[in-house]
Design a protein around this motif. Structure first.
Motif, PDB file in Angstrom:
ATOM      1  N   VAL A 147       0.840  -1.198   0.000  1.00 56.89           N
ATOM      2  CA  VAL A 147       0.000   0.000   0.000  1.00 56.89           C
ATOM      3  C   VAL A 147       0.871   1.242   0.000  1.00 56.89           C
ATOM      4  CG1 VAL A 147      -1.952  -1.094   1.186  1.00 56.89           C
ATOM      5  CG2 VAL A 147      -0.144  -0.007   2.535  1.00 56.89           C
ATOM      6  N   SER A 148       0.301   2.339  -0.481  1.00 58.88           N
ATOM      7  CA  SER A 148       0.974   3.630  -0.359  1.00 58.88           C
ATOM      8  C   SER A 148      -0.066   4.726  -0.321  1.00 58.88           C
ATOM      9  CB  SER A 148       1.959   3.868  -1.516  1.00 58.88           C
ATOM     10  OG  SER A 148       1.277   3.999  -2.749  1.00 58.88           O
ATOM     11  N   GLY A 149       0.371   5.927   0.036  1.00 65.38           N
ATOM     12  CA  GLY A 149      -0.564   7.036   0.082  1.00 65.38           C
ATOM     13  C   GLY A 149       0.138   8.347   0.338  1.00 65.38           C
TER      14      GLY A 149
ATOM     15  N   PHE B  10      -4.024   1.059   7.319  1.00 66.62           N
ATOM     16  CA  PHE B  10      -4.325  -0.207   6.636  1.00 66.62           C
ATOM     17  C   PHE B  10      -3.208  -1.214   6.876  1.00 66.62           C
ATOM     18  CE2 PHE B  10      -5.042  -3.127   3.197  1.00 66.62           C
ATOM     19  CZ  PHE B  10      -6.405  -3.057   2.917  1.00 66.62           C
ATOM     20  N   HIS B  11      -1.961  -0.753   6.775  1.00 64.83           N
ATOM     21  CA  HIS B  11      -0.811  -1.631   6.973  1.00 64.83           C
ATOM     22  C   HIS B  11      -0.795  -2.224   8.377  1.00 64.83           C
ATOM     23  CE1 HIS B  11       3.859  -2.035   7.126  1.00 64.83           C
ATOM     24  NE2 HIS B  11       3.303  -3.189   6.851  1.00 64.83           N
TER      25      HIS B  11
ATOM     26  N   GLY C 160       4.338  -4.434   2.755  1.00 65.83           N
ATOM     27  CA  GLY C 160       5.079  -3.193   2.801  1.00 65.83           C
ATOM     28  C   GLY C 160       4.197  -1.992   2.560  1.00 65.83           C
ATOM     29  N   ALA C 161       4.717  -0.827   2.957  1.00 70.38           N
ATOM     30  CA  ALA C 161       3.963   0.414   2.829  1.00 70.38           C
ATOM     31  C   ALA C 161       4.895   1.545   2.429  1.00 70.38           C
ATOM     32  CB  ALA C 161       3.260   0.757   4.134  1.00 70.38           C
TER      33      ALA C 161
ATOM     34  N   PRO D  30       2.118   9.157  12.183  1.00 74.03           N
ATOM     35  CA  PRO D  30       2.019   7.805  12.725  1.00 74.03           C
ATOM     36  C   PRO D  30       0.598   7.333  13.015  1.00 74.03           C
ATOM     37  CG  PRO D  30       2.647   9.321  14.453  1.00 74.03           C
ATOM     38  CD  PRO D  30       2.632  10.124  13.173  1.00 74.03           C
ATOM     39  N   TYR D  31       0.488   6.048  13.193  1.00 74.46           N
ATOM     40  CA  TYR D  31      -0.774   5.369  13.504  1.00 74.46           C
ATOM     41  C   TYR D  31      -1.422   5.952  14.752  1.00 74.46           C
ATOM     42  CZ  TYR D  31      -3.901   1.387  14.470  1.00 74.46           C
ATOM     43  OH  TYR D  31      -4.982   0.585  14.715  1.00 74.46           O
TER      44      TYR D  31
END
Length: 298
Positions: A31-33, A44-45, A54-55, A62-63
């Motif tokens: 995933v990326s964003g 999501f990661h 991987g992201a 941060p989360y």
């Protein structure tokens, strides 16, 4: 790895949305964003770490940074890194693991993480992005984390062929920085990828697919989602080659309702996909009264 079927589209260029069909995929999902999409990719990661290898995170923090507060989201999580306590975010993460609300964080240990922050970013300042690095260092092997903090970019997705001037903001939030962020990110996650020439012609199809079928209890708009999203399928993947899936989360003000297919076409992911057998999925958020900029709910 054993291949599995992902429901994807089987027909044409973007003329009208279609239901998803099937392709042969290797289960190495990444995933990326960008910006709110970076926060969403990180979320999501962490939450689905059994499925994600991987992201790549461009201009995000941060989360659980926002901790459910819009005020925190638009202040500490964008401008004031000194207000972000990573240890408290780690504690909250562990409580979610203990409650079986997210996957075990042990899955993150060997994942690849790519983190980017432009030196001129005035929207999500570099210090906030470095808090994301600090968060991942609690779980992920440091050798698997690549950070890029030296490109003189404003807030936006960095490319080597499209966008506004690298060091200034523009309404699309795509910056021509002579830096292929999509390639650098995917190559860090997977390794050994072919690098496309800037703006190389494409062999595949950008398809508009029906997102609404995934919302059963209410209309997609109720959840801040569009009825349609984009997916890029290289010719090789249409012909039966085993391909990998990468999911890209756009940022605020970059969804279909604002930019049409510009983000899906011009951020460089499709050129990387063509040379390296990736299918690129671009889910689309949509604005509503509580989310006027069409951001992801992170």
């Amino acid at each position: 790895m054993t291949a599995y079927l992902l429901l994807l589209a089987l027909v044409g260029f973007v003329h009208g949305q279609t239901r998803l069909g099937s392709y042969n995929l290797d289960p190495e999902i990444s995933v990326s964003g960008l910006s709110s999409g970076s926060y969403m990719a990180n979320q999501f990661h962490v939450a689905q770490s059994k499925k994600i290898i991987g992201a790549a995170l461009f201009a995000g923090g941060p989360y659980y940074c926002a901790s459910g507060s819009m005020i925190t989201a638009t202040n500490a999580c964008m401008k004031f890194p000194a207000s972000i306590n990573v240890d408290s975010l780690v504690s909250k993460t562990q409580s979610y693991v203990t409650s079986a609300l997210i996957d075990p964080v042990s899955n993150l240990a060997n994942d690849k993480v790519f983190i980017f922050s432009g030196t001129r970013d005035s929207v999500v300042v570099p210090g906030v992005v470095k808090k994301q690095e600090e968060y991942y260092l609690k779980y992920t092997n440091p050798a698997n984390i690549k950070t890029v903090y030296d490109v003189p970019a404003e807030h936006g997705m960095p490319t080597d062929f499209y966008g506004g001037a690298c060091g200034t903001t523009n309404l699309e939030y795509i910056n021509n920085c002579n830096y292929n962020g999509a390639y650098e990110a995917l190559n860090h996650i997977y390794g050994g990828l072919q690098k496309p020439t800037p703006g190389a012609a494409l062999t595949g199809q950008l398809i508009l697919f029906d997102q609404s079928e995934y919302f059963k209890l209410a209309a997609a708009s109720t959840y801040g989602m569009d009825t349609a999203g984009y997916i890029y399928v290289p010719a090789s993947c249409q012909s039966g080659a085993r391909c990998r899936l990468h999911i890209v989360f756009h940022g605020c003000l970059q969804a279909r309702e604002k930019l049409g297919d510009k983000y899906a076409r011009n951020t460089g992911y499709n050129q990387v996909a063509d040379l390296n057998n990736f299918i690129i999925l671009y889910p689309q958020a949509k604005s509503n009264l509580s989310n006027p900029n069409g951001c992801w709910d992170w």
